[in-house]
Design an enzyme around this catalytic site. Structure first.
Site, PDB file in Angstrom:
ATOM      1  N   ALA A  55       0.793  -1.228   0.000  1.00 56.29           N
ATOM      2  CA  ALA A  55       0.000   0.000   0.000  1.00 56.29           C
ATOM      3  C   ALA A  55       0.836   1.294   0.000  1.00 56.29           C
ATOM      4  CB  ALA A  55      -0.987  -0.035   1.166  1.00 56.29           C
ATOM      5  N   ASP A 243      -3.994  -2.752   3.836  1.00 56.03           N
ATOM      6  CA  ASP A 243      -4.144  -1.859   2.674  1.00 56.03           C
ATOM      7  C   ASP A 243      -5.175  -0.781   2.926  1.00 56.03           C
ATOM      8  OD1 ASP A 243      -2.762  -4.206   1.376  1.00 56.03           O
ATOM      9  OD2 ASP A 243      -2.928  -2.789  -0.288  1.00 56.03           O
TER      10      ASP A 243
HETATM   11  O1  MRU Z   1      -1.071  -7.217  -3.413  1.00 56.68           O
HETATM   12  P1  MRU Z   1       0.028  -6.587  -2.592  1.00 56.68           P
HETATM   13  O2  MRU Z   1       1.301  -7.332  -2.656  1.00 56.68           O
HETATM   14  O3  MRU Z   1       0.191  -5.124  -2.934  1.00 56.68           O
HETATM   15  O4  MRU Z   1      -0.508  -6.681  -1.107  1.00 56.68           O
HETATM   16  C1  MRU Z   1       0.264  -6.135  -0.074  1.00 56.68           C
HETATM   17  C2  MRU Z   1      -0.277  -6.393   1.273  1.00 56.68           C
HETATM   18  O5  MRU Z   1      -1.272  -7.053   1.432  1.00 56.68           O
HETATM   19  C3  MRU Z   1       0.422  -5.746   2.428  1.00 56.68           C
HETATM   20  O6  MRU Z   1       0.211  -6.483   3.591  1.00 56.68           O
HETATM   21  C4  MRU Z   1      -0.136  -4.334   2.646  1.00 56.68           C
HETATM   22  O7  MRU Z   1      -0.060  -3.582   1.474  1.00 56.68           O
HETATM   23  C5  MRU Z   1       0.558  -3.625   3.738  1.00 56.68           C
HETATM   24  S1  MRU Z   1       2.136  -3.093   3.201  1.00 56.68           S
HETATM   25  C6  MRU Z   1       2.950  -2.242   4.369  1.00 56.68           C
END
Ligand code: MRU
Length: 372
Positions: A55, A243
């Protein structure tokens, strides 16, 4: 974060002073490749195709995407188009919307010849602030880990994490992994259970890569192992990222997070969510009803990538070619299953009161929306 002898962030201004360099996360853990983004279209591609992901990093990349668009054409039409195409890349991470709103505010009312420089300044600030925020999450989370380790007494503190909420998901440090790095650095005996995180395997490829590079003891486990490990007392705490977090404390994170939270509750294992304030959606309350859940190409479920026998990355098919697949990328963990939030301002309950205690500047907005 140090890779070999070099310190890296996940995103930085390229040496031409206009383009942006990012680490191509699709190539990890097998090769470390840098990709240059020179246009807003390339920034859109990098976010949608998950060259960059996580995110906070999605937000930072979108901010630079606005810069790249204005660099080519600083007129309002170009700004509007950039905001629109970048916003459409990935729906769940609220940081994307947050970063685009900030960039819009920073440039929209400026004279045309000042917009480009102002945009680059603001995007750089978003990145610098993200590093500071992640570092503070690390410090607050470290206190939690110290407490759990002291209560346990002996043996390693076993931490389970899902997906990748490390430095690769942010500009540096990470959210869920930041406290783990700090704990390891100060000599706390930690061991991390890394969920592989199907279908894209961010745990197996990215979290394992990060922890390995930092020397943190870890074991990769299949996504379904968590319940078993918890039943046998092999997990002392779960820490994940998010996210989007609603004002009431519901948390959208990588698909499978909810199941870990259920298993943690059933087994009395504390379940913490580490979050920067930029992932709080103060306008949303009910996560299941209100958070848009990204659905990605079914191909990600039907195929898996890995290193082939000749040392090249290959994709192999897993399912009968005629079987349809569904690819829900996130799920929502209700606030009631979350032990606490580890934020950049401290640790709080996963509730509106908990969040407002740390972020009182949102109180009037929230109460106004309640009254509507
Ligand atoms: O699909 P992604 O790899 O972007 O998903 C990321 C996550 O689910 C993380 O846990 C989230 O973005 C937190 S990142 C600090």
């Amino acid at each position: 974060m140090r890779i070999g002898e070099t310190w890296y962030r996940t995103i930085w201004l390229a040496d031409d002073g206009r383009s942006v360099d990012v680490i191509d996360q699709r190539a990890l853990p097998f090769s470390f490749e840098i990709m240059r983004l020179a246009t807003v279209e390339q920034a859109v591609h990098a976010i949608s195709e998950m060259v960059v992901r996580g995110a906070p990093l999605i937000g930072a990349t979108a901010a630079y995407g606005v810069c790249l668009a204005l660099q080519k054409n600083p007129m309002h039409g170009s700004l509007d188009r950039a905001l629109e195409v970048l916003a459409a890349t990935r729906p769940t991470a609220v940081n994307l919307r947050w970063a685009l709103e900030i960039m819009d505010e920073a440039v929209r009312f400026l004279p045309q010849d000042e917009r480009v420089a102002a945009a680059y300044r603001r995007a750089a600030r978003i990145c610098d602030e993200d590093v500071e925020i992640s570092k503070r999450i690390g410090e607050h989370g470290l206190a939690v880990l110290r407490g759990l380790a002291a209560a346990k007494g002996s043996g390693p503190l076993n931490i389970l994490t899902h997906c990748n909420a490390g430095w690769l998901a942010t500009v540096d440090w990470g959210t869920a992994l930041a406290p783990i790095y700090m704990a390891h650095d100060e000599g706390l005996d930690v061991h991390v259970w890394v969920d592989e995180t199907r279908p894209r395997n961010q745990g197996a490829s990215l979290t394992a890569y990060e922890l390995g590079a930092h020397g943190v003891p870890h074991s990769v486990v299949v996504d379904n192992a968590g319940g078993h490990l918890m039943q046998h007392g092999m997990v002392d705490v779960c820490i994940v990222g998010t996210d989007r977090t609603t004002a009431a404390g519901d948390v959208a994170n990588k698909i499978g997070t909810y199941l870990k939270a259920l298993a943690a509750r059933d087994n009395g294992v504390p379940f913490y969510v580490a979050l920067p304030q930029t992932t709080i959606d103060w306008h949303a309350r009910d996560g299941v009803a209100e958070i848009p859940i990204e659905q990605r190409d079914a191909r990600e479920v039907r195929f898996i990538r890995g290193l082939g026998p000749d040392g090249r990355v290959i994709e192999v098919e897993l399912t009968p070619p005629s079987s349809p697949a569904a690819n829900y990328a996130f799920d929502v963990t209700p606030a009631r299953l979350v032990t606490g939030f580890i934020t950049d301002r401290g640790v709080c309950d996963a509730s509106l009161e908990g969040l407002l205690g740390l972020f009182p500047e949102w109180e009037s907005d929230v109460r106004e929306e309640e009254a509507e």
